[in-house]
Design a protein around this motif. Structure first.
Motif, PDB file in Angstrom:
ATOM      1  N   ILE A 139      23.859  -4.316  15.794  1.00 58.36           N
ATOM      2  CA  ILE A 139      22.708  -3.593  15.237  1.00 58.36           C
ATOM      3  C   ILE A 139      22.954  -3.253  13.768  1.00 58.36           C
ATOM      4  CG2 ILE A 139      21.337  -1.460  15.375  1.00 58.36           C
ATOM      5  CD1 ILE A 139      21.883  -1.470  18.421  1.00 58.36           C
ATOM      6  N   LEU A 140      24.172  -2.784  13.470  1.00 61.80           N
ATOM      7  CA  LEU A 140      24.486  -2.411  12.088  1.00 61.80           C
ATOM      8  C   LEU A 140      24.365  -3.616  11.155  1.00 61.80           C
ATOM      9  CD1 LEU A 140      27.516   0.002  12.639  1.00 61.80           C
ATOM     10  CD2 LEU A 140      25.322   0.587  11.561  1.00 61.80           C
ATOM     11  N   ARG A 141      24.878  -4.739  11.601  1.00 62.48           N
ATOM     12  CA  ARG A 141      24.796  -5.945  10.762  1.00 62.48           C
ATOM     13  C   ARG A 141      23.336  -6.313  10.501  1.00 62.48           C
ATOM     14  NH1 ARG A 141      27.949 -10.461  13.780  1.00 62.48           N
ATOM     15  NH2 ARG A 141      27.007 -11.740  12.152  1.00 62.48           N
ATOM     16  N   ALA A 142      22.508  -6.175  11.542  1.00 64.14           N
ATOM     17  CA  ALA A 142      21.097  -6.549  11.392  1.00 64.14           C
ATOM     18  C   ALA A 142      20.319  -5.497  10.589  1.00 64.14           C
ATOM     19  CB  ALA A 142      20.465  -6.737  12.773  1.00 64.14           C
ATOM     20  N   SER A 143      20.883  -4.280  10.497  1.00 60.37           N
ATOM     21  CA  SER A 143      20.129  -3.153   9.921  1.00 60.37           C
ATOM     22  C   SER A 143      19.778  -3.342   8.449  1.00 60.37           C
ATOM     23  CB  SER A 143      20.905  -1.848  10.107  1.00 60.37           C
ATOM     24  OG  SER A 143      22.080  -1.873   9.300  1.00 60.37           O
TER      25      SER A 143
ATOM     26  N   MET B  30      31.250   1.133  12.008  1.00 60.37           N
ATOM     27  CA  MET B  30      30.981   1.049  10.566  1.00 60.37           C
ATOM     28  C   MET B  30      32.265   0.778   9.781  1.00 60.37           C
ATOM     29  SD  MET B  30      28.261   4.102   9.820  1.00 60.37           S
ATOM     30  CE  MET B  30      26.494   3.915  10.133  1.00 60.37           C
ATOM     31  N   GLU B  31      33.322   1.509  10.178  1.00 61.18           N
ATOM     32  CA  GLU B  31      34.598   1.336   9.469  1.00 61.18           C
ATOM     33  C   GLU B  31      35.111  -0.087   9.594  1.00 61.18           C
ATOM     34  OE1 GLU B  31      37.650   4.261  10.489  1.00 61.18           O
ATOM     35  OE2 GLU B  31      36.176   5.805   9.939  1.00 61.18           O
ATOM     36  N   ASP B  32      35.014  -0.609  10.819  1.00 62.76           N
ATOM     37  CA  ASP B  32      35.474  -1.991  11.047  1.00 62.76           C
ATOM     38  C   ASP B  32      34.711  -2.956  10.154  1.00 62.76           C
ATOM     39  OD1 ASP B  32      37.099  -0.938  12.930  1.00 62.76           O
ATOM     40  OD2 ASP B  32      36.005  -1.728  14.677  1.00 62.76           O
ATOM     41  N   LEU B  33      33.395  -2.776  10.102  1.00 57.59           N
ATOM     42  CA  LEU B  33      32.563  -3.675   9.299  1.00 57.59           C
ATOM     43  C   LEU B  33      32.945  -3.558   7.823  1.00 57.59           C
ATOM     44  CD1 LEU B  33      29.051  -3.224  10.974  1.00 57.59           C
ATOM     45  CD2 LEU B  33      30.477  -5.270  11.021  1.00 57.59           C
TER      46      LEU B  33
END
Lengths: 98, 580
Positions: free
Chosen positions: B379-383, B412-415
């Protein structure tokens, strides 16, 4: 089951393939020649008593080589019926390769 | 009457007679027969058995000539089973005692044996299932004879009930008289669901066991707007659905004219009407049809896939597609709401005694952090590609919300470490759908960016009613004064806390409650896309001042019945021609 059986015997499955399609049909043929009610139970397995004259039921015996089967019969020809069933199993279902 | 809940893939209402399609494409036309027909069915069974035995004997003879005795022996047991009087007696007693049709009784008995062979310890015996299936098919063919029809040969409109459909079967529906579909599974591939959607008639999938609960010839209602399938509805219910069926057609015509119009009340207050979706491509469709965005994207549909949980990349692609479809409008992605009724496909964990109070929803996600984090990463990547919001379902305590946010921050940290872009300020909200969360709404409002009231679960937990249980489903009533008071408090406190509050339960799409909700201060409604035009029409005719009076009055009633009657009356004043 109506009353105690007239005859009970236990016998070990000796043929290599166990009680599969052809042995089941041999058992049904032999059992059907008698008037008595006949059941077969796999004492080494679930122990459930299965109708000796039913091809579908006997397939559920799940009895490979070495399984102990208990044959019971109710009726006037019970002794002969159990005798014939036991002989058939002991002879490896007349399997020439057994 | 039996009510089953599933997942809608299309809108509308369909009413018709059920036809059941089994996995082998044998359409068993009727599961039960009138009692006086039992004798005829027994005759059909006996004749089919005799014909089957003849066929097998001929086949055995032919094989004996061509391949020798061993090959022919394969069929000896088949003949033995068909001649088995005990087996035949079992089938016949189902026909006589339970009024089953010969075909259905045969299928029932054969399948019970197949299940028993599955439990055998000897792997060779497990193989025997194939023989039993073979015998079943032979018997069915001989029982059904000419009556065994392809769906293409239906002579009148019917509702198709099946365990599952292949994409090929689904694609062929357009050439049949099928007017609606209900399936046990959630679409063995999402292809089936997508094909059902493009076919366009009312369909509900993921019903669990509809194919065993409905009999051929039963009257069935598919209420796709509310994700329900009803079998043998009582007369008032059936009549109400007939009216809806008619009004749906009428509304479809109005859809065109309403699509471009804003959802603004008669006294000029702008309302946002969002869509609830299950599939990524619905985002585009619903926005094109006039939704102001996606208020609820139920991601668990991704899970109803035979290959198991989707990986990060598959999820990322699905979310991207949904976001692209929303075309810059807000889209709220809800994390997996798995467990309880939703996790119908693979029952991989032990059955719970009380799944609605069990390991479901956010609890399930927090108990499976690896899976949860994968979803959050996707989801974060697509956000970064749109106005994306993230929502957690079924919160009971602030601790859960904090734990879920912690997992989000981990993701988030990993990304960040991997240099993958994402939106750090993604709004994070909650579904308010438990009494505990409603009572603590003030505390939640200090931590969440928005909240969405899920009245379906909220009502279930508030009233202690499982609406899937027909013994008590009549107690499940959205007009219950307790729910209305909870809604008043939640909307009021969210407003004072300046936290955006929407409502995404079924109530949002039911015109009966539109005035009440407007009057309670709700300004964002999220509903099945099919409900939008109806609600929009009502909103455009309503005035906030009137709605506020309605809400105040509705809050004074002591019983649900009074509330319903009053709301119906007031709604009629605004929309006289509608039958609600």
């Amino acid at each position: 089951m109506p009353g105690p059986p007239s005859e009970i015997r236990e016998v070990t499955v000796t043929n290599a393939e166990g009680v599969h399609a052809r042995p089941v049909m041999r058992l049904v043929d032999v059992a059907s020649a008698f008037a008595s009610r006949i059941t077969v139970a796999n004492v080494s397995g679930t122990g459930e008593e299965l109708d000796g004259k039913s091809a579908m039921s006997l397939m559920l015996l799940d009895a490979p080589k070495g399984s102990v089967l208990r044959i019971r019969a109710w009726g006037e020809d019970a002794a002969e019926a159990v005798d014939a069933m036991v002989r058939l199993i002991e002879n490896g279902f007349s399997d020439p390769s057994a | 009457m039996e009510i089953l809940r599933g997942i809608s893939v299309t809108a509308g209402v369909a009413i018709g007679e059920a036809v059941i399609l089994d996995a082998e494409e044998y359409r068993i036309p009727h599961r039960t027969v009138p009692e006086q027909a039992a004798e005829r069915e027994v005759e059909r069974l006996r004749a089919a058995i005799a014909v089957s035995i003849e066929e097998l004997e001929r086949q055995a003879q032919w094989m004996n000539t061509h391949f020798g005795r061993d090959a022919a022996n394969v069929f000896t047991w088949h003949v033995g089973v068909l001649s088995d009087s005990k087996l035949q007696g079992g089938i016949e007693s189902l026909i006589v005692d339970k009024a089953y049709s010969a075909a259905y009784a045969t299928s029932t008995v054969m399948r019970s044996y197949q299940r028993r062979f599955l439990q055998m310890s000897d792997p060779l015996l497990v193989e025997r299932i194939r023989d039993v299936q073979d015998i079943e098919r032979r018997l069915l063919r001989n029982i059904l004879g000419d009556a065994r029809e392809d769906l293409a040969h239906l002579t009148r409109p019917a509702i198709l009930i099946a365990h599952d459909l292949t994409p090929t079967q689904t694609a062929r529906l357009a050439d049949t008289l099928v007017i609606g579909v209900a399936l046990d599974v959630g679409g063995s591939t999402s292809h089936t669901a997508i094909l059902l959607r493009s076919w366009g008639k009312p369909s509900v999938i993921g019903l669990g066991d509809v194919s065993t609960r409905v009999s051929g010839g039963d009257t069935v209602v598919i209420d796709a707007a509310n994700q329900l399938v009803l079998s043998d509805p009582d007369r008032p219910t059936l009549e109400s659905y007939r009216r809806q069926e008619a009004s749906f057609g009428r509304l479809m015509d109005e859809w065109e004219s309403l699509r471009a119009m804003a959802a603004v009340t008669g006294d000029n207050v702008a309302i946002r009407l969002m869509s609830n979706i299950e599939f990524p491509h619905e985002a585009k469709a619903s926005v094109e049809q006039g939704a102001d965005g996606v208020g609820l994207y139920r991601t668990e549909f991704l899970f109803l896939h035979p290959d198991g949980p989707p990986g990060e990349e598959a999820q990322y692609q699905a979310y991207r597609a949904a976001i692209a479809g929303a075309a810059g409008r807000p889209i709220t992605i809800r994390t997996f709401d798995l467990g309880a009724d939703k996790y119908t496909q693979e029952k991989r964990y032990e059955q719970e005694r009380n799944p609605m109070l069990g390991l479901r929803s956010i609890r399930y996600s927090l108990a499976n952090v690896g899976m949860f984090k994968t979803q959050l990463r996707a989801i974060l990547r697509a956000s970064v590609e749109g106005d994306v919001r993230l929502m957690f379902p079924l919160l009971v305590s602030l601790m859960e919300f904090r734990q879920a946010k912690m997992t989000l921050h981990d993701a988030m940290e990993d990304l960040e470490e991997q240099g993958i872009p994402f939106r750090r300020d993604i709004p994070v909200g909650m579904m308010l759908e438990t009494p505990a969360a409603a009572i603590q709404v003030k505390e939640f409002c200090r931590e969440v960016d928005f909240l969405s009231i899920g009245t379906n679960d909220l009502l279930q937990y508030l009233l202690a009613v499982d609406r899937g249980n027909e013994q008590v489903s009549r107690f499940y009533d959205s007009s219950h004064p307790a729910l209305i008071r909870v809604l008043r408090d939640v909307i009021r406190i969210a407003g004072r806390s300046q936290v955006e509050c929407s409502l995404c339960g079924e109530m949002a799409g039911q015109p009966l409650y539109t005035l009440l909700l407007l009057g309670l201060g709700l300004r964002v409604f999220s509903m099945a896309p099919a409900n939008i035009p109806e609600v929009k029409k009502l909103i455009r005719l309503a005035k906030i001042s009137h709605a506020q009076r309605v809400a105040r009055r509705a809050l004074t009633f002591e019983t649900a019945r009074q509330v319903t009657n009053y709301l119906r009356e007031e709604t009629r004043k605004v929309l006289p021609e509608d039958p609600f």
